[in-house]
Design a protein around this motif. Structure first.
Motif, PDB file in Angstrom:
ATOM      1  N   THR B   3       0.849  -0.952   0.034  1.00  0.00           N
ATOM      2  CA  THR B   3      -0.030  -0.059   0.073  1.00  0.00           C
ATOM      3  C   THR B   3       0.824   1.266  -0.023  1.00  0.00           C
ATOM      4  O   THR B   3       1.827   1.398   1.019  1.00  0.00           O
ATOM      5  CB  THR B   3      -0.951  -0.020   1.205  1.00  0.00           C
ATOM      6  OG1 THR B   3      -1.718  -1.253   1.471  1.00  0.00           O
ATOM      7  CG2 THR B   3      -1.860   1.148   1.129  1.00  0.00           C
ATOM      8  N   LEU B   4       0.615   2.109  -1.051  1.00  0.00           N
ATOM      9  CA  LEU B   4       1.297   3.345  -0.989  1.00  0.00           C
ATOM     10  C   LEU B   4       0.416   4.489  -0.741  1.00  0.00           C
ATOM     11  O   LEU B   4      -0.603   4.661  -1.062  1.00  0.00           O
ATOM     12  CB  LEU B   4       1.883   3.606  -2.431  1.00  0.00           C
ATOM     13  CG  LEU B   4       2.818   2.534  -3.206  1.00  0.00           C
ATOM     14  CD1 LEU B   4       3.055   3.296  -4.494  1.00  0.00           C
ATOM     15  CD2 LEU B   4       3.970   2.525  -2.582  1.00  0.00           C
ATOM     16  N   ASP B   5       0.735   5.196   0.320  1.00  0.00           N
ATOM     17  CA  ASP B   5      -0.220   6.172   0.932  1.00  0.00           C
ATOM     18  C   ASP B   5       0.525   7.595   0.865  1.00  0.00           C
ATOM     19  O   ASP B   5       1.130   7.803   1.821  1.00  0.00           O
ATOM     20  CB  ASP B   5      -0.548   5.727   2.390  1.00  0.00           C
ATOM     21  CG  ASP B   5      -1.573   6.857   3.023  1.00  0.00           C
ATOM     22  OD1 ASP B   5      -2.391   7.563   2.171  1.00  0.00           O
ATOM     23  OD2 ASP B   5      -1.767   6.914   4.147  1.00  0.00           O
ATOM     24  N   ASN B   6      -0.054   8.286  -0.305  1.00  0.00           N
ATOM     25  CA  ASN B   6       0.350   9.727  -0.097  1.00  0.00           C
ATOM     26  C   ASN B   6       2.007   9.757  -0.190  1.00  0.00           C
ATOM     27  O   ASN B   6       2.500  10.830   0.576  1.00  0.00           O
ATOM     28  CB  ASN B   6      -0.353  10.444   0.762  1.00  0.00           C
ATOM     29  CG  ASN B   6      -0.245  12.001   0.328  1.00  0.00           C
ATOM     30  OD1 ASN B   6      -0.108  12.363  -0.654  1.00  0.00           O
ATOM     31  ND2 ASN B   6      -0.460  12.719   1.623  1.00  0.00           N
ATOM     32  N   GLY B  19       2.843  12.678  -3.698  1.00  0.00           N
ATOM     33  CA  GLY B  19       2.006  12.363  -3.084  1.00  0.00           C
ATOM     34  C   GLY B  19       1.409  11.107  -3.998  1.00  0.00           C
ATOM     35  O   GLY B  19       0.454  11.219  -4.675  1.00  0.00           O
ATOM     36  N   CYS B  20       2.260  10.067  -3.755  1.00  0.00           N
ATOM     37  CA  CYS B  20       1.654   8.807  -4.554  1.00  0.00           C
ATOM     38  C   CYS B  20       0.801   8.026  -3.768  1.00  0.00           C
ATOM     39  O   CYS B  20       1.423   7.480  -2.807  1.00  0.00           O
ATOM     40  CB  CYS B  20       2.801   8.117  -5.291  1.00  0.00           C
ATOM     41  SG  CYS B  20       4.041   9.036  -6.437  1.00  0.00           S
ATOM     42  N   SER B  21      -0.011   7.254  -4.204  1.00  0.00           N
ATOM     43  CA  SER B  21      -1.144   6.408  -3.586  1.00  0.00           C
ATOM     44  C   SER B  21      -1.408   5.232  -4.484  1.00  0.00           C
ATOM     45  O   SER B  21      -1.855   5.596  -5.629  1.00  0.00           O
ATOM     46  CB  SER B  21      -2.041   6.932  -2.875  1.00  0.00           C
ATOM     47  OG  SER B  21      -1.870   8.174  -2.073  1.00  0.00           O
ATOM     48  N   GLU B  23      -2.501   0.677  -4.434  1.00  0.00           N
ATOM     49  CA  GLU B  23      -2.894  -0.394  -3.761  1.00  0.00           C
ATOM     50  C   GLU B  23      -2.317  -1.731  -4.757  1.00  0.00           C
ATOM     51  O   GLU B  23      -3.044  -1.720  -5.867  1.00  0.00           O
ATOM     52  CB  GLU B  23      -4.313  -0.524  -3.226  1.00  0.00           C
ATOM     53  CG  GLU B  23      -4.619  -1.650  -2.465  1.00  0.00           C
ATOM     54  CD  GLU B  23      -4.310  -1.441  -0.924  1.00  0.00           C
ATOM     55  OE1 GLU B  23      -4.538  -0.143  -0.422  1.00  0.00           O
ATOM     56  OE2 GLU B  23      -3.606  -2.159  -0.404  1.00  0.00           O
ATOM     57  N   GLY B  56       4.105  10.718   4.088  1.00  0.00           N
ATOM     58  CA  GLY B  56       3.211   9.425   3.610  1.00  0.00           C
ATOM     59  C   GLY B  56       3.807   8.439   4.290  1.00  0.00           C
ATOM     60  O   GLY B  56       4.879   8.259   4.925  1.00  0.00           O
TER      61      GLY B  56
END
Lengths: 243, 244
Positions: B3-6, B19-21, B23, B56
């Motif tokens: 999971t990449l969150d911001n 800000g990469c998000s 799943e 993030g």
């Protein structure tokens, strides 16, 4: 007075006193080189550290021991330690002085080797989960060692002759013993020629040894690799032939 | 799985990741594409903490990457990585390259590791080269060995950072072949590449990255059918005109 006495030359060449002096020179070189290498490795690693608390003492060490003459360092150790009630033999003082001095130069050589290890391989080792200590011992040091063999060879060669400086604190190595014998019959030229010949023999022996070490270290980097075992058998055959 | 969150990262004033998000689920094959310098490689290297990031969070199988408590070694054992220029250890034989990390990091028994390594070498078609050193191998062979080295850690996910960019065209295929087999076996994969053919064939999802942002995150079928951003469409047209 004769210009040159072959008889004197060969007498000194066969003299056990001079020969043992040469052995002492070899011994001092080997011991101070090995201890200097370990100390130099420690200094090189700390000097590369991001932490100033580590890198600054290492920088200071290299600055100090490269910036002052070995002769002075030896005299300070020889004359200074007894004042602190530390009594060591002349041999111990000589080896301490040579080791401390050599370590400063070796540290710079080792640092150059470590800097030359491909950063990509370090990153790959990190990506595989190796700790920084494992990366140092398994990846960085072995690769750096191969790269620094030629300058290390220079150091060994230089050190073989630099040991003669210890004669100022009356260390009876090859040079000092030659000078002692000069007092005897004043055959300066013959004696110093014998000493030079001994130094030449010792450096030549080191040349051969260095070449063997280099050959071994270069093994992974030769393009023609039929099979490791075939090459190993060839090598043993070659050494048998040589005998 | 990942999971990449911001995720944000800057080099000084230059913001590489804005800000990469995203799943990534187990078994997915995600291709990350985009123009050079867009931050693709940086993004993938953040996942196994080869690069740090300031803002993030990234989770790999429940492990937070940007955390003092996380053991980087454990994190990296979960995520195998393959690099653009192979990065095999040049002083070790191919077999030793593969056996090193399982032995040192996972403390597995040597006999078991050796058998596993030989199985992997057979799988990538290099069983005859086990005792050679990397320099004796072609680029394609080296990269296949590097894939085997990463697989030896039994990772949950494989990260590929432009695995074919340093290879001659004929060697690209042999490496892609190994990667496709891996994808078919159900390995979770995240791959930065310019190989659109590979992306078409095996990717389940495409992340299109431009100037530090994930512009598109869509199923591969949609992406190649043109149901993507204008920037991605322009990129696809360019790639079609300039293959490789």
């Amino acid at each position: 007075m004769q210009i040159w006495s072959w008889h004197g030359f060969f007498t000194y060449l066969g003299s056990p006193y001079i020969f043992c002096g040469a052995l002492i020179t070899v011994y001092m070189t080997a011991v101070s080189m090995m201890m200097g290498f370990l100390l130099g490795l420690l200094i090189a690693v700390t000097k590369r550290s991001q932490r100033r608390l580590l890198s600054w003492p290492a920088r200071f060490y290299v600055w100090f021991f490269r910036g002052t003459p070995l002769l002075v360092q030896l005299v300070v150790i020889y004359a200074g330690l007894p004042k602190l009630d530390i009594r060591l033999s002349v041999m111990a003082c000589s080896i301490i002085g040579l080791t401390l001095n050599e370590a400063a130069y070796l540290a710079e050589i080792i640092r150059a080797g470590l800097n030359a290890v491909p950063t990509g391989q370090i990153a790959a080792a990190r990506a595989l989960g190796l700790s920084e200590r494992q990366i140092a011992w398994r990846i960085a040091f072995p690769q750096a060692f191969r790269l620094i063999i030629p300058p290390l060879g220079n150091s060994v060669n230089g050190l073989l002759k630099t040991t003669s400086v210890t004669s100022v604190i009356s260390m009876e190595e090859l040079m000092q013993r030659s000078q002692i014998l000069v007092q005897d019959q004043f055959m300066v030229l013959e004696l110093f020629s014998v000493a030079a010949l001994y130094y030449l023999l010792m450096t030549t022996a080191w040349d051969f040894l260095q070449r063997r070490i280099e050959h071994y270290a270069e093994r992974p980097y030769r393009r023609q690799q039929k099979s490791v075992s075939v090459e190993a058998t060839k090598l043993s055959v070659a050494t048998q032939d040589a005998r | 799985m990942i999971t990449l969150d911001n995720v944000t990262k800057s080099y000084g004033a230059f913001q590489v990741l804005k800000g990469c998000s995203a799943e990534i689920g187990r078994g997915e094959v995600v291709v990350v594409c985009g123009p050079s310098g867009s931050g693709k490689s940086t993004l993938i290297k953040c996942i196994n903490a080869l690069e740090t990031f300031e803002g993030g969070q990234i989770w790999v199988d429940g492990l937070a990457v940007r955390s003092a408590q996380t053991d980087h070694s454990a994190l990296r054992a979960k995520a195998g990585m393959v690099f653009q220029s192979f990065e095999l250890f040049s002083h070790l034989s191919i077999l030793d390259n593969i056996m090193l990390a399982p032995h040192l990091v996972q403390k597995r028994v040597k006999d078991e590791i050796r058998e596993h390594a030989k199985t992997l070498l057979r799988r990538v078609g290099l069983e005859r080269h086990a005792d050679k050193y990397p320099i004796a191998l072609s680029g394609g062979q080296q990269q296949r060995a590097a894939i085997a080295r990463a697989l030896a850690m039994k990772p949950d996910v494989m990260l590929f950072d432009e695995p074919t960019s340093a290879l001659d065209p004929e060697m690209v295929q042999e490496v892609l072949q190994v990667m496709m087999e891996l994808a078919c076996e159900g390995m979770t994969m995240m791959c930065v590449t310019h190989e659109m053919g590979f992306a078409r064939q095996v990717a389940t999802r495409i992340l299109f990255v431009d100037a530090g942002e994930i512009v598109d995150d869509c199923p591969a079928a949609d992406f190649f059918a043109g149901r993507c951003s204008v920037r991605a469409q322009a990129f696809l047209r360019f790639e079609a005109d300039h293959p490789g």
